[in-house]
Design a protein around this motif. Structure first.
Motif, PDB file in Angstrom:
ATOM      1  N   ILE A 110      46.798 -13.365  17.984  1.00 44.26           N
ATOM      2  CA  ILE A 110      47.580 -14.195  17.061  1.00 44.26           C
ATOM      3  C   ILE A 110      49.045 -14.165  17.459  1.00 44.26           C
ATOM      4  O   ILE A 110      49.712 -15.205  17.491  1.00 44.26           O
ATOM      5  CB  ILE A 110      47.352 -13.746  15.600  1.00 44.26           C
ATOM      6  N   GLN A 111      49.562 -12.991  17.786  1.00 45.54           N
ATOM      7  CA  GLN A 111      50.948 -12.913  18.260  1.00 45.54           C
ATOM      8  C   GLN A 111      51.110 -13.667  19.570  1.00 45.54           C
ATOM      9  O   GLN A 111      52.131 -14.319  19.787  1.00 45.54           O
ATOM     10  CB  GLN A 111      51.368 -11.461  18.444  1.00 45.54           C
ATOM     11  N   GLY A 112      50.126 -13.571  20.453  1.00 41.29           N
ATOM     12  CA  GLY A 112      50.191 -14.293  21.717  1.00 41.29           C
ATOM     13  C   GLY A 112      50.211 -15.792  21.518  1.00 41.29           C
ATOM     14  O   GLY A 112      50.953 -16.510  22.205  1.00 41.29           O
ATOM     15  N   LEU A 113      49.411 -16.294  20.577  1.00 39.03           N
ATOM     16  CA  LEU A 113      49.404 -17.728  20.309  1.00 39.03           C
ATOM     17  C   LEU A 113      50.727 -18.190  19.708  1.00 39.03           C
ATOM     18  O   LEU A 113      51.230 -19.262  20.041  1.00 39.03           O
ATOM     19  CB  LEU A 113      48.249 -18.082  19.374  1.00 39.03           C
ATOM     20  N   ILE A 114      51.296 -17.388  18.826  1.00 39.02           N
ATOM     21  CA  ILE A 114      52.572 -17.747  18.212  1.00 39.02           C
ATOM     22  C   ILE A 114      53.688 -17.754  19.250  1.00 39.02           C
ATOM     23  O   ILE A 114      54.567 -18.613  19.232  1.00 39.02           O
ATOM     24  CB  ILE A 114      52.894 -16.779  17.051  1.00 39.02           C
ATOM     25  N   ASN A 115      53.655 -16.813  20.178  1.00 36.34           N
ATOM     26  CA  ASN A 115      54.729 -16.670  21.168  1.00 36.34           C
ATOM     27  C   ASN A 115      54.396 -17.303  22.515  1.00 36.34           C
ATOM     28  O   ASN A 115      54.929 -16.878  23.537  1.00 36.34           O
ATOM     29  CB  ASN A 115      55.049 -15.187  21.367  1.00 36.34           C
ATOM     30  N   THR A 116      53.548 -18.318  22.531  1.00 39.09           N
ATOM     31  CA  THR A 116      53.163 -18.938  23.806  1.00 39.09           C
ATOM     32  C   THR A 116      54.361 -19.518  24.529  1.00 39.09           C
ATOM     33  O   THR A 116      54.555 -19.264  25.720  1.00 39.09           O
ATOM     34  CB  THR A 116      52.109 -20.036  23.558  1.00 39.09           C
ATOM     35  N   ASN A 117      55.168 -20.287  23.842  1.00 48.23           N
ATOM     36  CA  ASN A 117      56.326 -20.897  24.507  1.00 48.23           C
ATOM     37  C   ASN A 117      57.339 -19.848  24.937  1.00 48.23           C
ATOM     38  O   ASN A 117      57.962 -19.981  25.997  1.00 48.23           O
ATOM     39  CB  ASN A 117      56.984 -21.932  23.599  1.00 48.23           C
ATOM     40  N   ALA A 118      57.507 -18.810  24.148  1.00 50.43           N
ATOM     41  CA  ALA A 118      58.454 -17.756  24.515  1.00 50.43           C
ATOM     42  C   ALA A 118      57.973 -16.983  25.742  1.00 50.43           C
ATOM     43  O   ALA A 118      58.782 -16.532  26.551  1.00 50.43           O
ATOM     44  CB  ALA A 118      58.663 -16.807  23.347  1.00 50.43           C
ATOM     45  N   ALA A 119      56.658 -16.845  25.894  1.00 53.83           N
ATOM     46  CA  ALA A 119      56.117 -16.101  27.038  1.00 53.83           C
ATOM     47  C   ALA A 119      56.394 -16.819  28.351  1.00 53.83           C
ATOM     48  O   ALA A 119      56.556 -16.187  29.394  1.00 53.83           O
ATOM     49  CB  ALA A 119      54.624 -15.886  26.870  1.00 53.83           C
ATOM     50  N   PHE A 120      56.470 -18.147  28.313  1.00 54.31           N
ATOM     51  CA  PHE A 120      56.664 -18.916  29.537  1.00 54.31           C
ATOM     52  C   PHE A 120      58.049 -19.544  29.632  1.00 54.31           C
ATOM     53  O   PHE A 120      58.296 -20.339  30.533  1.00 54.31           O
ATOM     54  CB  PHE A 120      55.599 -20.015  29.625  1.00 54.31           C
TER      55      PHE A 120
END
Length: 185
Positions: A110-120
């Protein structure tokens, strides 16, 4: 009163540590320079770098950024086998250990989905923006697979309402295949 005595001179090893080492001359060294190294303090290297077009450097940088972005996108798939084995081994009973495992299994994706744009975000440039869409889609898919693993585990623990209950009024009542009749003596 007498004047203070001057401090004694430092030992030889202190002097040797504080003084720079004398470099041997190139003629005295029989070891050749490693490939790509120039002993002329970067003069030839600067000339080579100025000759390369800036677009070529930018393209190489974008390729490296895309490689790193793909590594990040595929990283959750490396967690799938480990989490699957951990969920299987923790059992289906309601214990604090299994509940915490399921909580952590849901929290990460869930955290990964929320922060998808921040991760890339650090890999996004005007030239890589179009290519990052596929990378982000793979990343989201991997996170959804981890969530599906969590749903499988919650279902195995009996916490999903998959059987008839009062609040599922749309489900028809199940009829038993056999009726048990008790005979009294």
């Amino acid at each position: 009163m007498s004047s203070p005595l001057p401090p004694p001179p430092p030992p030889q090893w202190v002097v040797a540590m504080n003084s720079p080492m004398a470099r041997p001359s190139k003629a005295a060294s029989s070891i050749p320079d490693p490939p790509g190294f120039s002993s002329s303090r970067g003069g030839k290297q600067r000339e080579k770098q100025q000759q390369q077009p800036a677009a070529m450097k930018r393209g190489e940088t974008d390729d490296l950024k895309m490689k790193k972005a793909w590594e990040i996108a595929i990283a959750p798939s490396k967690q799938l086998p480990m989490n699957g084995i951990m969920m299987y081994m923790s059992g289906n009973s309601l214990q604090i250990f299994s509940i915490m495992m399921v909580f952590m299994l849901f929290k990460g994706p869930i955290q990964g989905l929320i922060n998808t744009n921040a991760a890339f975000a650090k890999y996004e440039t005007p030239t890589t923006r179009g290519r990052l869409i596929a990378v982000k889609a793979v990343y989201v898919l991997m996170q959804l697979l981890l969530l599906a693993l969590g749903i499988w585990k919650v279902n195995g623990m009996g916490l999903l309402p998959t059987t008839r209950s009062d609040w599922l009024a749309w489900e028809s009542e199940r009829q038993p295949l056999e009726r048990a009749y008790f005979a009294f003596r």
